[in-house]
Structure formats: C-alpha cells, structure tokens
Scaffold this motif. Structure first.
Motif, PDB file in Angstrom:
ATOM      1  N   ARG A 111       2.499  -8.386  -3.143  1.00 39.70           N
ATOM      2  CA  ARG A 111       1.153  -8.409  -3.875  1.00 39.70           C
ATOM      3  C   ARG A 111       0.051  -8.792  -2.887  1.00 39.70           C
ATOM      4  O   ARG A 111      -0.967  -8.092  -2.588  1.00 39.70           O
ATOM      5  CB  ARG A 111       1.362  -8.774  -4.993  1.00 39.70           C
ATOM      6  CG  ARG A 111       0.030  -8.818  -5.936  1.00 39.70           C
ATOM      7  CD  ARG A 111       0.219  -9.134  -7.275  1.00 39.70           C
ATOM      8  NE  ARG A 111      -0.899  -9.142  -8.151  1.00 39.70           N
ATOM      9  CZ  ARG A 111      -1.583 -10.437  -8.655  1.00 39.70           C
ATOM     10  NH1 ARG A 111      -1.195 -11.426  -8.386  1.00 39.70           N
ATOM     11  NH2 ARG A 111      -2.841  -9.707  -9.415  1.00 39.70           N
ATOM     12  N   PRO A 112      -0.061  -9.983  -2.098  1.00 41.49           N
ATOM     13  CA  PRO A 112      -1.028 -10.508  -1.305  1.00 41.49           C
ATOM     14  C   PRO A 112      -1.292  -9.576  -0.257  1.00 41.49           C
ATOM     15  O   PRO A 112      -2.194  -9.374   0.287  1.00 41.49           O
ATOM     16  CB  PRO A 112      -0.358 -11.881  -1.079  1.00 41.49           C
ATOM     17  CG  PRO A 112       0.440 -12.364  -1.801  1.00 41.49           C
ATOM     18  CD  PRO A 112       1.061 -11.086  -2.482  1.00 41.49           C
ATOM     19  N   HIS A 130      -3.187  -6.509  -1.194  1.00 39.15           N
ATOM     20  CA  HIS A 130      -4.346  -6.659  -1.435  1.00 39.15           C
ATOM     21  C   HIS A 130      -5.252  -6.679   0.047  1.00 39.15           C
ATOM     22  O   HIS A 130      -6.168  -6.117   0.169  1.00 39.15           O
ATOM     23  CB  HIS A 130      -4.787  -7.903  -2.099  1.00 39.15           C
ATOM     24  CG  HIS A 130      -4.232  -7.756  -3.659  1.00 39.15           C
ATOM     25  ND1 HIS A 130      -4.182  -8.646  -4.541  1.00 39.15           N
ATOM     26  CD2 HIS A 130      -4.003  -6.642  -4.265  1.00 39.15           C
ATOM     27  CE1 HIS A 130      -3.633  -8.200  -5.726  1.00 39.15           C
ATOM     28  NE2 HIS A 130      -3.687  -6.835  -5.716  1.00 39.15           N
ATOM     29  N   SER A 180      -5.294  -3.331   1.709  1.00 40.23           N
ATOM     30  CA  SER A 180      -6.174  -2.421   1.290  1.00 40.23           C
ATOM     31  C   SER A 180      -7.688  -2.843   1.329  1.00 40.23           C
ATOM     32  O   SER A 180      -8.422  -1.846   1.693  1.00 40.23           O
ATOM     33  CB  SER A 180      -5.921  -2.049  -0.355  1.00 40.23           C
ATOM     34  OG  SER A 180      -6.048  -3.292  -1.037  1.00 40.23           O
ATOM     35  N   ASP A 181      -7.886  -4.028   1.542  1.00 41.95           N
ATOM     36  CA  ASP A 181      -9.246  -4.402   1.765  1.00 41.95           C
ATOM     37  C   ASP A 181      -9.786  -3.942   3.333  1.00 41.95           C
ATOM     38  O   ASP A 181     -10.768  -3.580   3.402  1.00 41.95           O
ATOM     39  CB  ASP A 181      -9.410  -5.982   1.807  1.00 41.95           C
ATOM     40  CG  ASP A 181      -9.377  -6.473   0.389  1.00 41.95           C
ATOM     41  OD1 ASP A 181      -9.640  -5.766  -0.574  1.00 41.95           O
ATOM     42  OD2 ASP A 181      -9.254  -7.800  -0.047  1.00 41.95           O
TER      43      ASP A 181
END
Length: 212
Positions: free
Chosen positions: A19-20, A23, A26-27
């Motif tokens: 998950r981290p 994120h 994708s940023d």
C-alpha cells in the motif's frame, strides 16, 4: 466467449506493490502526466477504509459527525481540483452501483456529492449495465494514468486495501482507458444518482455493525 479487457487486466503480469509503495508510485506517475485523464473505476459495494475519521464516525454510528467531516473537506477538495486544472488533468471517477445501496455506498455517496459540488468529475453506473463484462468475475478496481500505467488495486478478504498490481503494457493501458471511457458515456452524473437513489434513504444504523 471472448475475453474482455477487464479479464485481461486480471490475468496480466505486473509488479505487486504494497500500500505505501503503491501510493508513492502512483503519485510519481501522476507528476509525469502532461494533461489527459486519470480514471478511477470502483466496483465493490464495500471497502474497509483506513485512517479515515469519517469512516470511524460511521462505524461508531455518529452520522452527524460523518456529514460534518465531509462538509469540512470542501476547501481541500477545491484545492485538489485547482491543482489538476493547472496541469490540464482531469480526474474522472466512475462508481458502479447496486440496488439497493449498501450502507457503505450510502456513506460514500455523501462524500462523492461533496466532491462533485467542489468540481470533481464523478458518475454512477448501475451494475446491471456491466453484467455482460462480469461473467468470469466482478470488474477490477482500477486506476489508469493516461496511457502510461494502470494499477489494479488489491484488497484482502475483508476489503481492506493492501496495495496494487502495476501494469506497464501500454497497449493494455490504452485499451483499459478506452473501456472505462465507454462505460463513462453510459453512466449518469452523480448528482442525479444521489437525488434519485441516495437522498430518500433513511440514515443507516451502523450501531449493529452493518456497514455492508
């Protein structure tokens, strides 16, 4: 029976990210975009939200607090809309909806209403409209960044987010964006869905633990 683009996405090879990492990844991909559309496709009717005060208030049965939190996010949302506009980006979120709505969907819809009022593009599409694409499995949860990359968002058995599968096949990414865009054209503006389906509903009683 021919495979749909969504079947091919589920079967595609990709890089599994926690998950981290998802994120952060994708940023970075968003920063690389020079205009265009970011697509988000949401299919499941329940997610176990993490680190979300409005979700915590919801499962505690404090509906008044839920609405206060959503309303208090307006300034931040307008800032996000302005940031996308400056870069020539459009963030389009397509929500597949079942009838009757789950308590979760009712909760989420109040958030989506605020997002739309602040300038985000969100539309709703009845699940019956995608039944022909779901003979093998439900549509995947997707994020598609222009023609660069797509992410199939991953969840555990309780629908808690655990990361994503990153797919870099440009042809598959382009087809995925086109497929979601085609569904978008068949959908209705979220405010219309909200007025027609969500607004008449009574406040969900989540004290019984029923958020699905």
């Amino acid at each position: 029976m021919s495979e749909s683009i969504f079947d091919r996405i589920r079967a595609a090879e990709g890089t599994v990210l926690d998950r981290p990492t998802f994120h952060a990844d994708s940023d970075r991909e968003e920063e690389k975009l020079d205009g265009g559309v970011i697509w988000k496709l949401e299919r499941a009717q329940f997610f176990n939200e993490l680190d979300d005060p409005a979700w915590d208030a919801f499962i505690e049965g404090d509906w008044t607090r839920v609405l206060e939190i959503f309303t208090g996010e307006r300034e931040w949302i307008r800032g996000e809309v302005a940031r996308y506009a400056r870069r020539g980006l459009r963030f389009r979120r397509l929500r597949i909806v079942e009838d009757p709505p789950t308590p979760y969907l009712q909760w989420e819809s109040h958030s989506h209403r605020i997002f739309v009022e602040c300038g985000h593009d969100i539309r709703a599409l009845d699940a019956a409209e995608v039944a022909g694409l779901e003979r093998a499995a439900a549509l995947p949860e997707l994020m598609v960044y222009g023609d660069r990359v797509l992410y199939q968002v991953r969840y555990d058995e309780g629908w808690t987010p655990i990361g994503a599968k990153r797919v870099d096949d440009r042809d598959l990414v382009t087809e995925a964006a086109a497929a979601v865009a085609a569904l978008w054209k068949r959908s209705e503006p979220f405010p219309d869905y909200f007025r027609r389906v969500i607004s008449p509903l009574a406040t969900p009683d989540t004290r019984r633990g029923d958020t699905r």
